[in-house]
Motif scaffolding. Structure first.
Motif, PDB file in Angstrom:
ATOM      1  N   PRO A  26       4.457  -2.699  42.521  1.00 13.62           N
ATOM      2  CA  PRO A  26       4.477  -3.878  43.402  1.00 13.62           C
ATOM      3  C   PRO A  26       3.894  -5.089  42.685  1.00 13.62           C
ATOM      4  N   SER A  27       4.603  -5.600  41.696  1.00 11.95           N
ATOM      5  CA  SER A  27       4.057  -6.614  40.794  1.00 11.95           C
ATOM      6  C   SER A  27       3.721  -7.918  41.496  1.00 11.95           C
ATOM      7  N   VAL A  28       4.504  -8.291  42.502  1.00  9.83           N
ATOM      8  CA  VAL A  28       4.251  -9.558  43.201  1.00  9.83           C
ATOM      9  C   VAL A  28       2.971  -9.452  44.040  1.00  9.83           C
ATOM     10  N   LEU A  29       2.783  -8.320  44.692  1.00  8.28           N
ATOM     11  CA  LEU A  29       1.558  -8.105  45.462  1.00  8.28           C
ATOM     12  C   LEU A  29       0.342  -8.006  44.546  1.00  8.28           C
ATOM     13  N   ILE A  30       0.514  -7.380  43.388  1.00  9.38           N
ATOM     14  CA  ILE A  30      -0.591  -7.311  42.420  1.00  9.38           C
ATOM     15  C   ILE A  30      -0.991  -8.710  41.974  1.00  9.38           C
ATOM     16  N   ASP A  31      -0.009  -9.567  41.696  1.00 14.73           N
ATOM     17  CA  ASP A  31      -0.311 -10.948  41.304  1.00 14.73           C
ATOM     18  C   ASP A  31      -1.071 -11.671  42.421  1.00 14.73           C
ATOM     19  N   ALA A  32      -0.682 -11.407  43.663  1.00 11.00           N
ATOM     20  CA  ALA A  32      -1.357 -12.052  44.793  1.00 11.00           C
ATOM     21  C   ALA A  32      -2.800 -11.577  44.916  1.00 11.00           C
ATOM     22  N   ILE A  33      -3.049 -10.299  44.650  1.00 16.09           N
ATOM     23  CA  ILE A  33      -4.418  -9.777  44.683  1.00 16.09           C
ATOM     24  C   ILE A  33      -5.234 -10.376  43.538  1.00 16.09           C
ATOM     25  N   ALA A  34      -4.596 -10.526  42.376  1.00 14.24           N
ATOM     26  CA  ALA A  34      -5.287 -11.158  41.249  1.00 14.24           C
ATOM     27  C   ALA A  34      -5.701 -12.579  41.609  1.00 14.24           C
ATOM     28  N   ALA A  35      -4.807 -13.320  42.255  1.00 19.56           N
ATOM     29  CA  ALA A  35      -5.105 -14.701  42.643  1.00 19.56           C
ATOM     30  C   ALA A  35      -6.174 -14.755  43.732  1.00 19.56           C
ATOM     31  N   LEU A  36      -6.246 -13.720  44.549  1.00 22.79           N
ATOM     32  CA  LEU A  36      -7.234 -13.668  45.630  1.00 22.79           C
ATOM     33  C   LEU A  36      -8.653 -13.572  45.079  1.00 22.79           C
ATOM     34  N   GLY A  37      -8.791 -12.934  43.915  1.00 25.26           N
ATOM     35  CA  GLY A  37     -10.088 -12.887  43.246  1.00 25.26           C
ATOM     36  C   GLY A  37     -11.064 -11.849  43.769  1.00 25.26           C
ATOM     37  N   ILE A  38     -10.616 -10.938  44.625  1.00 23.68           N
ATOM     38  CA  ILE A  38     -11.511  -9.894  45.128  1.00 23.68           C
ATOM     39  C   ILE A  38     -11.904  -8.949  43.997  1.00 23.68           C
ATOM     40  N   ARG A  39     -13.053  -8.265  44.166  1.00 17.76           N
ATOM     41  CA  ARG A  39     -13.595  -7.451  43.088  1.00 17.76           C
ATOM     42  C   ARG A  39     -14.035  -6.089  43.613  1.00 17.76           C
ATOM     43  N   ASP A  40     -14.542  -5.272  42.688  1.00 21.68           N
ATOM     44  CA  ASP A  40     -15.084  -3.945  43.008  1.00 21.68           C
ATOM     45  C   ASP A  40     -14.054  -3.056  43.695  1.00 21.68           C
ATOM     46  N   LEU A  41     -12.807  -3.179  43.298  1.00 18.82           N
ATOM     47  CA  LEU A  41     -11.742  -2.399  43.920  1.00 18.82           C
ATOM     48  C   LEU A  41     -11.740  -0.973  43.391  1.00 18.82           C
ATOM     49  N   PRO A  48       6.260   6.298  48.039  1.00 19.19           N
ATOM     50  CA  PRO A  48       6.152   6.831  49.406  1.00 19.19           C
ATOM     51  C   PRO A  48       4.805   7.486  49.684  1.00 19.19           C
ATOM     52  N   LEU A  49       4.258   8.192  48.704  1.00 23.37           N
ATOM     53  CA  LEU A  49       2.988   8.889  48.900  1.00 23.37           C
ATOM     54  C   LEU A  49       1.842   7.907  49.079  1.00 23.37           C
ATOM     55  N   CYS A  50       1.830   6.840  48.276  1.00 24.77           N
ATOM     56  CA  CYS A  50       0.799   5.821  48.430  1.00 24.77           C
ATOM     57  C   CYS A  50       0.897   5.166  49.802  1.00 24.77           C
ATOM     58  N   ALA A  51       2.122   4.887  50.228  1.00 25.77           N
ATOM     59  CA  ALA A  51       2.314   4.250  51.533  1.00 25.77           C
ATOM     60  C   ALA A  51       1.791   5.122  52.665  1.00 25.77           C
ATOM     61  N   MET A  52       1.982   6.426  52.555  1.00 26.01           N
ATOM     62  CA  MET A  52       1.526   7.351  53.592  1.00 26.01           C
ATOM     63  C   MET A  52       0.012   7.426  53.671  1.00 26.01           C
ATOM     64  N   ALA A  53      -0.672   7.213  52.549  1.00 27.89           N
ATOM     65  CA  ALA A  53      -2.099   7.504  52.453  1.00 27.89           C
ATOM     66  C   ALA A  53      -2.998   6.417  53.033  1.00 27.89           C
ATOM     67  N   ALA A  54      -2.456   5.248  53.342  1.00 23.62           N
ATOM     68  CA  ALA A  54      -3.303   4.098  53.659  1.00 23.62           C
ATOM     69  C   ALA A  54      -3.340   3.756  55.143  1.00 23.62           C
ATOM     70  N   ASP A  55      -4.423   3.093  55.531  1.00 24.04           N
ATOM     71  CA  ASP A  55      -4.520   2.568  56.890  1.00 24.04           C
ATOM     72  C   ASP A  55      -3.530   1.426  57.103  1.00 24.04           C
ATOM     73  N   ILE A  56      -3.380   0.570  56.086  1.00 19.36           N
ATOM     74  CA  ILE A  56      -2.459  -0.568  56.156  1.00 19.36           C
ATOM     75  C   ILE A  56      -1.591  -0.554  54.903  1.00 19.36           C
ATOM     76  N   THR A  57      -0.284  -0.508  55.101  1.00 15.71           N
ATOM     77  CA  THR A  57       0.653  -0.474  53.971  1.00 15.71           C
ATOM     78  C   THR A  57       1.463  -1.760  53.926  1.00 15.71           C
ATOM     79  N   ILE A  58       1.506  -2.356  52.730  1.00 18.78           N
ATOM     80  CA  ILE A  58       2.237  -3.597  52.495  1.00 18.78           C
ATOM     81  C   ILE A  58       3.356  -3.291  51.505  1.00 18.78           C
ATOM     82  N   ALA A  59       4.581  -3.615  51.877  1.00 17.70           N
ATOM     83  CA  ALA A  59       5.735  -3.328  51.026  1.00 17.70           C
ATOM     84  C   ALA A  59       6.418  -4.622  50.600  1.00 17.70           C
ATOM     85  N   GLU A  60       6.645  -4.761  49.293  1.00 20.50           N
ATOM     86  CA  GLU A  60       7.509  -5.836  48.818  1.00 20.50           C
ATOM     87  C   GLU A  60       8.901  -5.245  48.633  1.00 20.50           C
ATOM     88  N   VAL A  61       9.913  -5.960  49.128  1.00 18.72           N
ATOM     89  CA  VAL A  61      11.275  -5.423  49.211  1.00 18.72           C
ATOM     90  C   VAL A  61      12.234  -6.326  48.440  1.00 18.72           C
TER      91      VAL A  61
END
Length: 254
Positions: free
Chosen positions: A29-44, A191-204
């Protein structure tokens, strides 16, 4: 539906557990990864088949020092990953690939733990694998031993499920209800990652109307997906190559 990737990830906090889909850099999910990078959150804390390559995929978050801990099955294509791990800047839990897949799946179906033969008689069972080094090179955190049990005369070890706070995945096709279709190797962990989370975000890559996907062709039903981000044609076609291999000149060919 969410307007864009930035809006989709805006509520992910520092310290979150994120399951990231993809296999190598296929289907990431490269676009979502870029958005997380821009968000600047840490300790993930990131759960993924791997941690990208230098400058690609999750490797971008590594370079920015945003990842504290990784649970993965393969990490051999990223020099910055190796540097951070050996320097004691990154905690790494290596786990067998099939076990990682089942830990994610177990989280998605509400199974807290399961027994497996994989790793019996090795340090996976016995513990002592270096999860994090100290700056002086000593082991600061090591893996604990795993409980075992006998079934039908064979020893099995206990592996715990791997629930995440958020999942980020990429699908080839989907509808606004979150019913998704993946292509080839991208189907391995998304699919497995999507199943494992409380909130799943999909780029399509390709958005279709509800009902356009044959129910028998749905790889992940929308019940597991909370947010859908539609990619632009340019975003959908911008895909990295993990290792470029070309055919050399063969003598006698013109």
């Amino acid at each position: 539906m969410v307007t864009d990737a930035a809006a989709a990830v805006a509520d992910i906090p520092s310290g979150a557990r994120i399951a990231a889909g993809g296999f190598g850099i296929s289907g990431i999910p490269s676009v979502l990864i870029d958005a997380i990078a821009a968000l600047g959150i840490r300790d993930l804390e990131v759960y993924s088949n791997n941690c990208g390559t230098d400058g690609q995929g999750l490797g971008k978050l590594l370079e920015r020092g945003q990842i504290r801990r990784v649970v993965a099955s393969y990490v051999g294509e990223n020099k910055e990953f190796a540097r951070q791990y050996l320097a004691g800047e990154l905690e790494v839990e290596l786990t067998p690939q099939g076990t990682l897949a089942e830990r994610l799946r177990a989280a998605g179906v509400g199974v807290p733990a399961f027994y497996t033969r994989t790793g019996v008689g090795t340090q996976v069972e016995q513990g002592g694998l270096p999860w994090r080094y100290a700056p002086d090179g000593s082991v600061a955190v090591s893996s604990p031993p795993k409980p075992t049990a006998e079934f039908d005369g064979r020893t099995y070890l206990l592996e715990r499920a791997l629930p995440a706070d958020f999942a980020i995945v990429r699908a080839w096709k989907g509808d606004r209800h979150g019913n998704l279709v993946f292509r080839k190797a991208a189907r391995n962990f998304n699919p497995l990652c999507a199943m494992a989370a409380d909130i799943t975000i999909a780029e399509v890559e390709h958005l279709v109307e509800p009902g356009d996907i044959d129910p028998d062709s749905v790889h992940l039903p929308g019940i597991y997906v909370d947010r859908v981000v539609v990619l632009t044609p340019q975003q959908a076609s911008d895909k990295g190559i993990e290792r470029l291999t070309t055919r050399g000149h063969v003598r006698g060919e013109s």
